[in-house]
Motif scaffolding. Structure first.
Motif: not given
Ligand SMILES: [Zn+2]
Length: 538
Positions: A337-345, A347-352, A356-361
């Motif tokens: 999941p560390k190999n998946v990075q968010f470009a934009s979300c 519903f929550d711009p701060s995730l850019a 995916l590992a960060d968000l799961t945690r």
């Protein structure tokens, strides 16, 4: 006889009177002298000058002495045709940022849109908007098979009826008459993925009748990548048109190395007369919607409401999660999941920029693949994200890049500077090829790299007046220092312009110089080979 000499005298003196002042005023509008000319054909560079009159290259020679209204001293830098990016998502952003500085500042002067099976419909309406837009780069369109299928069949997983196929053929024909350069497919995406090959062939025949090409975001770039290459070749072979593997890649560690077989299939097809080519961006991460990359097509079929319905049913939710686990482990998830990075979300711009590992945690779960799959389902429920997926190898990238039938295409967009965390390819693709793969790694020669960015895509598209430095060609020109050119955009800090370009010219006008975009907006809409002027259409 006397009359004859009298007339001759009048003609001669008129000529002399006219030519004397003319010798003192500018012969050319723009002269670029003292350059290393790389003409876009792949031929070795030569020292020379380019003179421009209006929007056209008037003269190309070792030395040009006639005066020009404006002279640029290239000072030994490379003078090349403006780059043609055959695969972009520029309609994400071009109307907000019509100067497209992320592209111009790396020498790109023409953007091709309508990729991956997705284009506006009807194309004519969008082309009118593009014509009205005061823009820096040129732009041309493909007609998207997925958009056409969506309009006639919807986003469901079923075969089209003969009547529906007829309607889709008409839409593709209309797109070609409106000025598309060909038809794109996105057989990886919903609804393209529900299209049988024979239906694609029917539609590709329509593009073929108007002289267009086919380009494909293949059905699968992972375990079934070779089947996908065979399918892209079959479409070209059966519909008798040039066919292209877009952003050629091999996704998922278990599949690494398959580029060798992929290119063998391309070579075999070319040897038997199928005109198949590839384009590629020079990065080992891809970028698309998280849902498309990490969830199965059956879950997404029918649109958002239907998808949410399936996710509220425990049995189909479990099934979706199991499929997602496999996709994170073996495909675009890159095994972690560390190999998946968010470009934009949305519903929550701060995730850019986070992973995916960060968000799961952040959701109180250990970042295992299983929990990351659960987080992926949650993301879709929240409205979805665009992601960056680190799941390719450098060996495959370099092998594909070296192949003579591979050209460069960014697959990028026109970002708003500083907003979200887009894939760096939008800012860096062309500069990265020149800096990393030509200068540092020496995978390509300079002239060959430039051919892959200019003369080759121009020929592919049937753009007979761009892509080469030749008298009579449109004056799209990039000037850069081959020792200094480099991409600056990274996955962590993507909003950084490429460096090393001193001037960029579009249709004879300077759009970038001395580190600044100018106020010129000379970009034009370019039209494909089948275009009928609106008045000529019934
Ligand atoms: Zn794509």
């Amino acid at each position: 006889m006397r009359l004859y000499f009298a007339i001759l005298g009048v003609v001669l003196s008129a000529f002399i009177i006219a030519s004397v002042p003319r010798a003192q005023v500018a012969q050319y509008d723009l002269l670029i002298k003292n350059g290393r000319i790389v003409d876009g054909t792949g031929s070795p560079w030569f020292r020379g000058a380019v003179a421009i009159r209006g929007d056209v290259i008037a003269t190309l020679a070792a030395k040009i002495d006639e005066p020009a209204a404006r002279t640029i001293d290239a000072d030994g830098q490379v003078v090349a045709p403006g780059f043609i990016d055959i695969h972009t998502h520029a309609r994400r952003g071009i109307s907000d940022v019509p100067t497209a500085p992320n592209y111009i500042r790396q020498g790109v002067t023409t953007l091709m849109e309508g990729p991956d099976g997705s284009s506006p419909l009807p194309l004519s309406t969008y082309l009118v908007q593009l014509e009205r837009l005061a823009k820096s780069p040129n732009i041309g369109m493909f007609i998207g098979q997925g958009s056409v299928r969506s309009a006639i069949v919807g986003s469901g997983n079923r075969r089209a009826t003969p009547e529906e196929i007829q309607k889709m053929v008409s839409l593709v024909e209309q797109g070609m008459k409106d000025g598309a350069f060909g038809m794109s497919t996105g057989l990886f995406y919903v609804p393209g993925t529900f299209t049988p090959t024979d239906e694609v062939v029917e539609l590709a025949r329509a593009a073929s009748r108007f002289g267009g090409m086919h380009e494909s975001h293949q059905r699968d770039d992972a375990a079934k990548v070779l089947d996908s290459v065979r399918e892209t070749i079959a479409i070209g072979e059966q519909a008798h048109l040039p066919t292209q593997i877009s952003h050629a890649k091999v996704v998922g560690q278990a599949n690494w190395g398959r580029s060798a077989d992929m290119l063998r299939l391309v070579d075999e097809a070319r040897a038997r007369g199928v005109d198949v080519t590839l384009d590629q961006y020079p990065y080992t991460a891809s970028s698309t919607a998280v849902a498309s990359a990490l969830l199965p097509a059956w879950l997404l079929e029918g649109g958002r409401e239907v998808t949410l319905g399936r996710l509220s049913d425990p049995a189909s939710r479990e099934r979706a999660k199991a499929d997602s686990i496999a996709m994170i482990r073996d495909e675009r998830g890159g095994g972690d999941p560390k190999n998946v990075q968010f470009a934009s979300c949305g519903f929550d711009p701060s995730l850019a920029g986070r992973t995916l590992a960060d968000l799961t945690r952040q959701r109180g779960l250990e970042p295992t693949i299983e929990n990351a799959a659960e987080t992926t389902l949650w993301i879709v429920e929240q409205g979805g994200c665009q992601g960056i997926f680190h799941a390719m190898s450098d060996d495959d990238l370099e092998r594909i890049l070296r192949h003579p039938a591979t050209m460069i295409g960014s697959d990028g967009e026109v970002p708003r500077f500083g907003r979200d965390n887009p894939h760096p390819r939008s800012y860096g693709t062309f500069a990265r090829v020149l800096g990393v793969y030509v200068r540092e790694k020496k995978i390509l020669g300079l002239e060959e790299a430039i051919r892959k960015m200019s003369g080759f895509p121009a020929a592919r598209l049937g753009l007979t007046d761009r892509g080469l430095l030749r008298p009579g060609m449109k004056a799209d020109i990039a000037i850069f220092d081959p020792e200094r050119v480099r991409d600056m955009a990274t996955y962590e800090k993507p909003h950084q312009y490429a460096e090393g370009f001193s001037h960029v010219v579009v249709n004879g006008q300077i759009v970038f110089e001395k580190g600044e975009m100018t106020s010129a907006r000379p970009g034009r809409v370019l039209y494909g080979p089948g275009r009928l002027e609106p008045a000529a259409q019934k």
